[in-house]
Write an enzyme that holds these catalytic residues in place. Structure first.
Site, PDB file in Angstrom:
ATOM      1  N   ASN A 114      -7.575 -11.394  -1.987  1.00  0.00           N
ATOM      2  CA  ASN A 114      -7.460  -9.766  -1.532  1.00  0.00           C
ATOM      3  C   ASN A 114      -8.934  -9.079  -1.746  1.00  0.00           C
ATOM      4  OD1 ASN A 114      -6.385  -7.140  -2.454  1.00  0.00           O
ATOM      5  ND2 ASN A 114      -6.406  -7.577  -0.406  1.00  0.00           N
ATOM      6  N   GLY A 115      -9.371  -8.431  -0.728  1.00  0.00           N
ATOM      7  CA  GLY A 115     -10.268  -7.463  -0.957  1.00  0.00           C
ATOM      8  C   GLY A 115     -11.449  -7.629   0.261  1.00  0.00           C
ATOM      9  N   GLY A 116     -11.665  -6.407   0.875  1.00  0.00           N
ATOM     10  CA  GLY A 116     -12.453  -6.417   2.048  1.00  0.00           C
ATOM     11  C   GLY A 116     -12.580  -7.123   3.272  1.00  0.00           C
ATOM     12  N   HIS A 161      -7.109  -9.980  -6.440  1.00  0.00           N
ATOM     13  CA  HIS A 161      -7.923  -8.882  -5.815  1.00  0.00           C
ATOM     14  C   HIS A 161      -9.357  -9.178  -6.446  1.00  0.00           C
ATOM     15  CE1 HIS A 161      -8.562  -4.389  -4.888  1.00  0.00           C
ATOM     16  NE2 HIS A 161      -9.516  -5.090  -4.428  1.00  0.00           N
ATOM     17  N   CYS A 196      -3.032  -2.358  -9.805  1.00  0.00           N
ATOM     18  CA  CYS A 196      -3.507  -1.049  -9.355  1.00  0.00           C
ATOM     19  C   CYS A 196      -3.831  -0.211 -10.662  1.00  0.00           C
ATOM     20  CB  CYS A 196      -1.858  -0.085  -9.323  1.00  0.00           C
ATOM     21  SG  CYS A 196      -2.001   1.384  -8.703  1.00  0.00           S
ATOM     22  N   MET A 198       0.774  -1.006   0.187  1.00  0.00           N
ATOM     23  CA  MET A 198       0.024  -0.088  -0.012  1.00  0.00           C
ATOM     24  C   MET A 198       0.970   1.269   0.096  1.00  0.00           C
ATOM     25  SD  MET A 198      -3.128  -1.099   2.679  1.00  0.00           S
ATOM     26  CE  MET A 198      -2.318  -1.835   4.001  1.00  0.00           C
ATOM     27  N   GLY A 244      -5.531  -5.233   3.331  1.00  0.00           N
ATOM     28  CA  GLY A 244      -5.297  -4.104   3.154  1.00  0.00           C
ATOM     29  C   GLY A 244      -5.587  -3.133   4.058  1.00  0.00           C
ATOM     30  N   ARG A 245      -6.656  -2.466   3.690  1.00  0.00           N
ATOM     31  CA  ARG A 245      -7.123  -1.330   4.610  1.00  0.00           C
ATOM     32  C   ARG A 245      -7.126  -1.712   6.245  1.00  0.00           C
ATOM     33  NH1 ARG A 245     -11.539   0.232   0.590  1.00  0.00           N
ATOM     34  NH2 ARG A 245     -11.135  -2.121   0.249  1.00  0.00           N
ATOM     35  N   LYS A 271       0.094  -9.945  -8.294  1.00  0.00           N
ATOM     36  CA  LYS A 271      -1.164  -9.603  -7.743  1.00  0.00           C
ATOM     37  C   LYS A 271      -1.819  -9.056  -8.835  1.00  0.00           C
ATOM     38  CE  LYS A 271      -2.759  -6.642  -3.872  1.00  0.00           C
ATOM     39  NZ  LYS A 271      -2.993  -5.263  -4.530  1.00  0.00           N
TER      40      LYS A 271
END
Ligand SMILES: Cc1cc2nc3c(=O)[nH]c(=O)nc-3n(C[C@H](O)[C@H](O)[C@H](O)COP(=O)(O)O)c2cc1C
Length: 346
Positions: free
Chosen positions: A223-225, A183, A100, A18, A245-246, A139
């Protein structure tokens, strides 16, 4: 699909690459809470490695443990050179960014836009493999919607659905990547900011799970959420790993709780928030002495009390106007005194 069975160790958890977040202080802070996770660097362009100050860009401390370097590249020559130059740093694997959606990256034919040219991705991954004996991973997205590499001016390229993903991977797998981090959200390459593209379009986990089901020999990380221990444990019954991630910076203490993964009675003690701060203090002292930026050192702490009593006060104490090289250690010691003890030490 190329039947390449990698002997790479796939960690159950990884912390995503990130930009502006997963710098080395953040990674050190994550490592205090979780010893097993694979930690990714921020994305670094191959050109930056080729032309830049290598130590400034690639240096990391051994005590960060396993760190994967993520590069963005638009051609095999640059990718080869960048991976060669990174060899002397102790990254455990090198990852290619094909996810990205940023204009700055996709406009330069890097990131998710690369997915429109599977042969180019194959060539870049092959060059990376040739440059090193370390694992090479990718990725990517489940699909893209927008402009691609071949004609990034007018033609709208839509790659969506399982068949398109398989078509991409059938070529890419010939380069024998050691892991695929998928992702589970399509990249929108025009008309949506990267930030909005982190919520739109909806996630589609099933496409990733189907991929693993149909090609069980591929090393697949989703990946994701992912934001909770329960959702991560559920995903781990279907794929090899989960990339976070976040949540790693919005609710970082999740990383300590992730030590409970697969522990049936959930009895494993997580390191307490107070211990996390106590372990981070000597690092901050050392890094401040070396001249590291105080705000970058304070940033990873911000969400340590997310959702807990005292969270607001904690954030106030660590506000950027309070944080200075001469005050940060005092603030951290003060936090250990003033935050509610039941939250600090349990
Ligand atoms: C601030 C920020 C920076 C990001 N930078 C990168 C990056 O450098 N390379 C990359 O592959 N993905 C990058 N991403 C995407 C994340 O790695 C991840 O795929 C995305 O956030 C979805 O995971 P999440 O829902 O768990 O956050 C970034 C995401 C955020 C929020």
């Amino acid at each position: 699909m190329e039947k390449y069975i990698s002997n790479i160790k796939t960690p159950k958890i990884s912390i995503a690459p990130m930009v502006d977040k997963s710098h080395r202080h953040f990674r050190y802070f994550c490592r205090i809470m979780n010893k097993e996770a694979l930690l990714y660097s921020e994305m670094v362009t191959a050109q930056a490695i080729i032309n830049g100050d290598l130590d400034r860009i690639l240096y990391f401390r051994e005590d960060e443990g396993s760190v994967a370097l993520q590069i963005a590249a638009s051609n095999p020559e640059d990718a080869y050179k960048a991976v060669k130059l990174a060899e002397k740093y102790n990254y455990s694997e090198i990852n290619l960014n094909c996810g990205c959606p940023s204009d700055r990256v996709s406009g330069n034919l890097m990131g998710a836009a690369l997915m429109s040219d599977k042969n180019l991705v194959y060539e870049i991954l092959s060059a990376m493999k040739e440059a090193t004996s370390k694992p090479i991973t990718i990725k990517h997205r489940i699909g893209i919607d927008g402009t691609g590499v071949i004609d990034n001016k007018n033609n709208k390229i839509i790659m969506s659905g399982y068949e398109d993903l398989l078509d991409f991977l059938e070529t890419v797998s010939k380069a024998q990547p050691d892991r695929y981090t998928v992702h589970a959200r399509s990249a929108i390459l025009k008309g949506l900011s990267p930030k909005d593209n982190r919520e739109i379009p909806p996630l589609d986990y099933d496409i990733v799970y189907k991929l693993k089901q149909d090609f069980s020999y591929l090393n697949i990380e989703i990946n994701g959420g992912f934001k909770s221990l329960e959702s991560i444990e559920d995903a781990l019954t279907k794929v090899d790993g989960v990339m976070i991630g976040r949540a790693a910076y919005e609710d970082c203490y999740l990383l300590a709780n992730l030590n409970k993964i697969n522990n049936k009675n959930k009895s494993t003690e997580s390191i307490s928030r107070g211990e996390v701060i106590k372990k981070y203090i000597p690092y901050v002292i050392e890094e401040l002495e070396k001249g590291s930026n105080v705000h970058a050192l304070a940033a990873p702490l911000q969400s340590l009390f997310q959702g807990q009593k005292g969270s607001k006060k904690f954030k106030q104490l660590l506000s950027s106007s309070n944080v200075k090289p001469e005050t940060l250690i005092e603030i951290l010691n003060n936090i250990l005194e003033v935050m509610p003890p039941d939250i600090l030490w349990n």
